[in-house]
Scaffold this motif. Structure first.
Motif, short mmCIF file in Angstrom:
data_model
loop_
_atom_site.label_atom_id
_atom_site.label_comp_id
_atom_site.label_asym_id
_atom_site.label_seq_id
_atom_site.Cartn_x
_atom_site.Cartn_y
_atom_site.Cartn_z
N ALA A 119 0.85 -1.19 0.00
CA ALA A 119 0.00 0.00 0.00
C ALA A 119 0.88 1.24 0.00
CB ALA A 119 -0.92 0.01 1.21
N ILE A 120 0.34 2.32 -0.53
CA ILE A 120 1.04 3.61 -0.56
C ILE A 120 0.29 4.57 0.36
CG2 ILE A 120 1.80 5.52 -1.99
CD1 ILE A 120 3.27 2.93 -2.51
N VAL A 121 0.98 5.07 1.37
CA VAL A 121 0.40 6.03 2.32
C VAL A 121 0.94 7.41 1.97
CG1 VAL A 121 0.15 6.68 4.73
CG2 VAL A 121 0.25 4.26 4.10
N ALA A 122 0.07 8.30 1.54
CA ALA A 122 0.46 9.67 1.16
C ALA A 122 0.35 10.57 2.38
CB ALA A 122 -0.43 10.18 0.03
N VAL A 123 1.39 11.38 2.60
CA VAL A 123 1.42 12.28 3.75
C VAL A 123 1.61 13.71 3.27
CG1 VAL A 123 2.39 10.46 5.19
CG2 VAL A 123 3.91 12.10 4.10
N ASP A 124 1.26 14.64 4.13
CA ASP A 124 1.46 16.06 3.85
C ASP A 124 2.96 16.36 3.87
OD1 ASP A 124 1.59 18.91 3.99
OD2 ASP A 124 -0.47 18.92 4.75
N PRO A 125 3.49 17.02 2.84
CA PRO A 125 4.94 17.27 2.78
C PRO A 125 5.42 18.44 3.63
CG PRO A 125 3.90 18.14 0.80
CD PRO A 125 2.81 17.46 1.58
N ALA A 126 4.54 19.08 4.38
CA ALA A 126 4.91 20.28 5.11
C ALA A 126 5.97 19.98 6.16
CB ALA A 126 3.68 20.89 5.78
N TYR A 127 7.08 20.70 6.12
CA TYR A 127 8.14 20.72 7.13
C TYR A 127 8.88 19.39 7.30
CZ TYR A 127 4.91 24.49 8.36
OH TYR A 127 4.05 25.56 8.32
N THR A 128 8.69 18.43 6.41
CA THR A 128 9.35 17.13 6.60
C THR A 128 10.87 17.24 6.49
OG1 THR A 128 8.95 16.66 4.25
CG2 THR A 128 7.36 15.79 5.84
#
Length: 546
Positions: free
Chosen positions: A421-430
């Motif tokens: 599975a692919i879990v998409a996350v918010d790219p903010a501040y990573t």
């Protein structure tokens, strides 16, 4: 007076990306006879001319398009081809017109953003410094003058684009704008006029047929038997070239799909719909056949199930994928991995490089034993404008060259085949928080951590539902502050858990006056422990006593 603290933007919750909704496989048509190639060229040229004429009629209709005009266009095409060919042509026309309309809206929005930025910066005094929320003025009078001229240029382009959209006018080129522009730049394209003409005509040919459920082998127009025999229903004006009954032409070449061949064979044996496209690669002198069909969207696993065995966090970069394995508690496991690719050269080479990097990533993820891969939900569509980044030309080229859309689409489809599975996350501040909290702790004499490796850890922790900040253990000697303050760790649902720990005023020892606001106590009171049990991020001061 202290500078006000920067307010962080809201971070979206991670989600499991949906699987692919379609499949496309390709094989080469080998051993074609000169007669076969002649028939394919004649059919492609004839249907290509009909497709060009239909696209012109559709663009002329503009916003006045309706089902009646669609039916009228299809009737006109049926007389010169067949009802099935006419249906494929009109559908392909709408598939060209609709994306052009959406691209037109995106272009207008991009121009509007550029105009707003220019107007704001031109209104600022020359040399005015910008802030984190808004840019400042231009550096010199010369730059201000040049940007004022560019503002007039963008305003003119914006007025033209708006007028076209209101009138329903779109600009479409059959064969592609790039190929059309190469005609005027043959030297830079390294083509002769004859070579360009051959490629231009091949791109404008039309040899595509939509699938038909319930029909023989899933398609009546371009039919491929389970054994690989290819036959084409000839248009009415070319019916005299047939070498099989019912106006069909059977090619001497047979196809053998190496990828998903069994799945394709099951579909055609069950008369399920399969669409086909025959394409000629003029640069290589080869003919190809592509089979495509739609499939139910792969049912994704729940987010909690994807997190059960940990996660592989992946940071997408311009030349490599940085990956790190994390257990279900968010702890990095093993060593960082990097999967490099080269995006220089033609499109086919770039696509192959991306596929090869994704394949190595998926194989490594399977060996790690995880169920999911965490990746940023990147979209640089509005982040690479000239007005937004100004002189940062190299940065604009960098983010423009990153194939974020293709990479995500390929990763989702290829991961579904590996049961990942692919879990998409918010790219903010990573990248920023990963570098702050994880780069130094994971660096050792035998491990070299980069900013991208640390970002992959941050992405994996966010995909697992953990805060990016690292939990710091209490001092191991005593309860004094000689080894630094302890970290009060907030719960996953606490708002502002990613922000810097708030400073608590109060004395540090009895020898320090109570007015020392920059000191904080080290022993938490019962009130603070109760507050933390309720997931409230506070710590009350407490005087040290004998």
């Amino acid at each position: 007076m202290a500078e006000p603290k920067k307010k962080l933007r809201t971070i979206d919750a991670p989600f499991v990306a949906l699987g692919p909704s379609g499949v496309a496989i390709r094989d080469r048509l080998k051993h074609l006879t000169p007669g076969d190639q002649r028939v394919l060229r004649l059919v492609g040229e004839h249907l290509g001319s009909l497709a060009s004429r239909d696209l012109k009629a559709r663009c002329a209709d503009g916003l006045e398009h309706s089902t009646d005009t669609w039916a009228a266009r299809k009737r006109d095409l049926t007389a010169e081809s067949s009802s099935r060919w006419a249906g494929s042509i009109t559908k392909a026309t709408h598939d060209q017109w609709a994306p052009s309309r959406r691209c037109q809206l995106a272009h207008i929005q991009n121009l509007e953003a550029g105009v707003r930025t220019l107007m704001h910066r031109l209104s600022q005094p020359i040399g005015e410094k910008g802030t984190k929320k808004a840019p400042g003025g231009y550096r010199s009078k010369g730059e201000w003058f040049q940007k004022s001229r560019r503002l007039h240029t963008l305003e003119h382009r914006l007025d033209t684009a708006r007028a076209d959209r209101e009138a329903g006018v779109v600009h479409v080129v059959r064969g592609g704008k790039k190929m059309a522009r190469n005609r005027h730049n043959l030297t830079s394209a390294q083509l002769t006029e004859l070579e360009w003409r051959e490629r231009w005509e091949a791109e404008r040919w039309f040899l595509a047929a939509d699938g038909e459920p319930g029909k023989c082998f899933g398609n009546e127009t371009i039919r491929v038997a389970p054994g690989g025999e290819v036959s084409i229903k000839l248009p009415t004006p070319l019916a005299h070239l047939s070498n099989a009954p019912h106006g069909r032409y059977v090619l001497a070449s047979t196809v053998h799909f190496q990828h998903r061949g069994e799945e394709w064979r099951e579909r055609v044996s069950g008369n399920r719909a399969v669409a086909y496209r025959i394409h000629y690669d003029a640069a290589r002198g080869r003919w190809y056949l592509t089979a495509a069909w739609s499939c139910p969207v792969v049912k994704t696993i729940p987010l909690e199930a994807a997190r059960a065995l940990g996660m592989v966090g992946v940071d997408t970069n311009a030349d490599h994928l940085a990956a790190y394995q994390l257990d279900r508690h968010g702890n990095p496991v093993g060593e960082p991995h990097r999967f490099f690719f080269d995006l220089a050269g033609p499109a086919d080479h770039r696509d192959a490089q991306v596929r090869h990097a994704i394949t190595r990533l998926l194989h490594w993820a399977r060996r790690c034993g995880v169920h999911a891969i965490g990746i940023e939900d990147l979209d640089f569509a509005v982040e690479k404008t000239r007005e937004k980044h100004g002189r940062k030309k190299r940065f604009r080229q960098l983010i423009s060259g990153m194939p974020t859309g293709k990479l995500k689409a390929r990763l989702v489809s290829m991961a579904a085949e590996q049961d990942l599975a692919i879990v998409a996350v918010d790219p903010a501040y990573t990248s920023m928080w990963g570098d702050e909290h994880w780069r130094k702790p994971l660096t050792s004499n035998k491990r070299k951590m980069t900013r991208h490796d640390a970002a992959s850890v941050a992405i994996g922790r966010r995909a697992l539902g953990h805060p990016i900040r690292r939990r710091t253990a209490p001092p191991r000697d005593d309860q004094s502050d000689r080894r630094g303050h302890r970290t009060v760790q907030a719960g996953p649902q606490t708002r502002g858990r990613e922000e810097t720990r708030p400073r608590i005023p109060g004395p540090r020892t009895r020898s320090v006056s109570p007015d020392a606001e920059r000191k904080r106590a080290t022993r938490a009171s019962q009130t603070a422990r109760d507050a933390r049990s309720d997931q409230v991020w506070v710590q009350d001061p407490l005087l040290l006593t004998d």
